[in-house]
Design a protein around this motif. Structure first.
Motif, mmCIF file in Angstrom:
data_model
loop_
_atom_site.group_PDB
_atom_site.id
_atom_site.type_symbol
_atom_site.label_atom_id
_atom_site.label_comp_id
_atom_site.label_asym_id
_atom_site.label_seq_id
_atom_site.Cartn_x
_atom_site.Cartn_y
_atom_site.Cartn_z
ATOM 1 N N SER A 295 -3.642 2.948 -5.857
ATOM 2 C CA SER A 295 -2.888 1.942 -6.589
ATOM 3 C C SER A 295 -3.804 0.809 -7.047
ATOM 4 N N MET A 296 -3.531 0.306 -8.232
ATOM 5 C CA MET A 296 -4.279 -0.837 -8.746
ATOM 6 C C MET A 296 -4.047 -2.075 -7.892
ATOM 7 N N ARG A 297 -2.974 -2.081 -7.121
ATOM 8 C CA ARG A 297 -2.715 -3.217 -6.237
ATOM 9 C C ARG A 297 -3.873 -3.445 -5.266
ATOM 10 N N ARG A 298 -4.532 -2.377 -4.900
ATOM 11 C CA ARG A 298 -5.621 -2.471 -3.933
ATOM 12 C C ARG A 298 -6.824 -3.210 -4.506
ATOM 13 N N TYR A 299 -6.984 -3.191 -5.823
ATOM 14 C CA TYR A 299 -8.200 -3.727 -6.432
ATOM 15 C C TYR A 299 -7.951 -4.865 -7.421
ATOM 16 N N ILE A 300 -6.694 -5.273 -7.598
ATOM 17 C CA ILE A 300 -6.410 -6.271 -8.626
ATOM 18 C C ILE A 300 -7.139 -7.584 -8.381
ATOM 19 N N TYR A 301 -7.239 -8.010 -7.120
ATOM 20 C CA TYR A 301 -7.914 -9.281 -6.848
ATOM 21 C C TYR A 301 -9.423 -9.155 -7.077
ATOM 22 N N ILE A 302 -9.981 -7.992 -6.776
ATOM 23 C CA ILE A 302 -11.399 -7.766 -7.082
ATOM 24 C C ILE A 302 -11.616 -7.877 -8.588
ATOM 25 N N GLY A 303 -10.679 -7.321 -9.364
ATOM 26 C CA GLY A 303 -10.786 -7.407 -10.817
ATOM 27 C C GLY A 303 -10.702 -8.837 -11.318
ATOM 28 N N LEU A 304 -9.762 -9.604 -10.773
ATOM 29 C CA LEU A 304 -9.603 -10.992 -11.206
ATOM 30 C C LEU A 304 -10.824 -11.830 -10.825
ATOM 31 N N TYR A 305 -11.337 -11.634 -9.597
ATOM 32 C CA TYR A 305 -12.552 -12.348 -9.210
ATOM 33 C C TYR A 305 -13.737 -11.890 -10.064
ATOM 34 N N GLY A 306 -13.773 -10.594 -10.366
ATOM 35 C CA GLY A 306 -14.902 -10.035 -11.114
ATOM 36 C C GLY A 306 -14.980 -10.470 -12.561
#
Length: 278
Positions: A132-143
């Motif tokens: 799920s993208m939920r697992r990585y959404i914060y990494i994406g926003l920080y990135g």
């Protein structure tokens, strides 16, 4: 007052109320932006933000105007909050941190165009691993702190616009695809003594990309575009914001906060009494 009484009666805010309250922060600055710059200049200012190279330090207050910068930052923050909300996630510390970082960095580097390729890369990584993208959404926003690289790719050489956009998109997808595994593994480099796993990973990626560009003969010059003279205006704007937050917090949860302070005071006093008896 009826709304305050309603909030006061609730033991805990609902998920919708939490996201609504967080959304008021970017909305506040967007409204302020409409008063700090003529409205007819805001649209062209935002376009200028998108076109202008934004390596550090490129202050969007200077590039597009104060109003355009605040609306750009507010819009991106609202989009980030909206993405998290419509993905069905609950609010936690990452939600607040990522939203505030998105707003801050959108004043000098992130804009309405250059963040999406990196987020698409993270989404591609999630799809590739069938998670799920939920697992990585914060990494994406920080990135998206690497978003200025996307803008820089669109400025490279005298290539046709379509080719430069393709290169920028490809670089963004690669950055987003590499960020999740790299941000996980850099944790072992500092053994958990840093909170900035994604920042560390982003720094490594930026170093590699800049080194590759230099080896290809592309020179990336540092910039120093810095706005001054807005201290009084933003002193007032921030004082109103923080004062309003304090007043609202006291009105809604003041008694509970005082109870927490009293409990902490009692705990400290008991500890002191225990030490004195020893």
């Amino acid at each position: 007052m009826k709304h305050l009484e309603h909030f006061h009666e609730l033991k805990s805010l609902t998920r919708k109320q939490k996201f609504f309250l967080l959304s008021l922060l970017p909305v506040y600055f967007m409204v302020i932006g409409l008063f700090l710059q003529p409205i007819q200049e805001i649209g062209p200012g935002i376009v200028h933000l998108i076109k202008e190279p934004d390596f550090l330090i490129t202050d969007y207050f200077v590039v597009g105007g104060v109003g355009a910068a605040l609306i750009n930052a507010g819009a991106l923050t609202l989009m980030s909050i909206g993405i998290i909300y419509f993905m069905g996630m609950d609010m936690d510390g990452h939600t607040i941190t990522s939203s505030c970082l998105m707003f801050g960095f959108s004043l000098f580097g992130k804009n309405l165009l250059n963040i999406w390729a990196i987020l698409a890369g993270v989404c591609l990584y999630a799809r590739y691993h069938k998670t799920s993208m939920r697992r990585y959404i914060y990494i994406g926003l920080y990135g998206t702190s690497l978003s200025p690289i996307i803008t820089q790719m669109m400025q490279v050489g005298n290539l046709p616009v379509v080719m430069r956009l393709t290169i920028a998109l490809a670089v963004g997808l690669v950055i987003g695809f590499v960020l999740p595994p790299l941000s996980t593994h850099v944790h072992f480099a500092h053994k958990g003594y840093s909170l900035y796993n994604v920042g560390f990973a982003a720094g490594i990626i930026a170093t590699v990309i800049v080194s590759v560009l230099k080896s290809l003969g592309v020179e990336i010059e540092s910039r120093l575009i810095w706005s001054t003279g807005n201290n009084v205006v933003f002193g007032i704007v921030l004082s109103v914001l923080f004062g309003g937050m304090i007043v609202f917090g006291v009105a809604v949860r003041g008694q509970k906060y005082l109870g927490i302070l009293q409990k902490n005071h009692q705990i400290l006093r008991n500890r002191r009494n225990g030490l004195s008896e020893r």
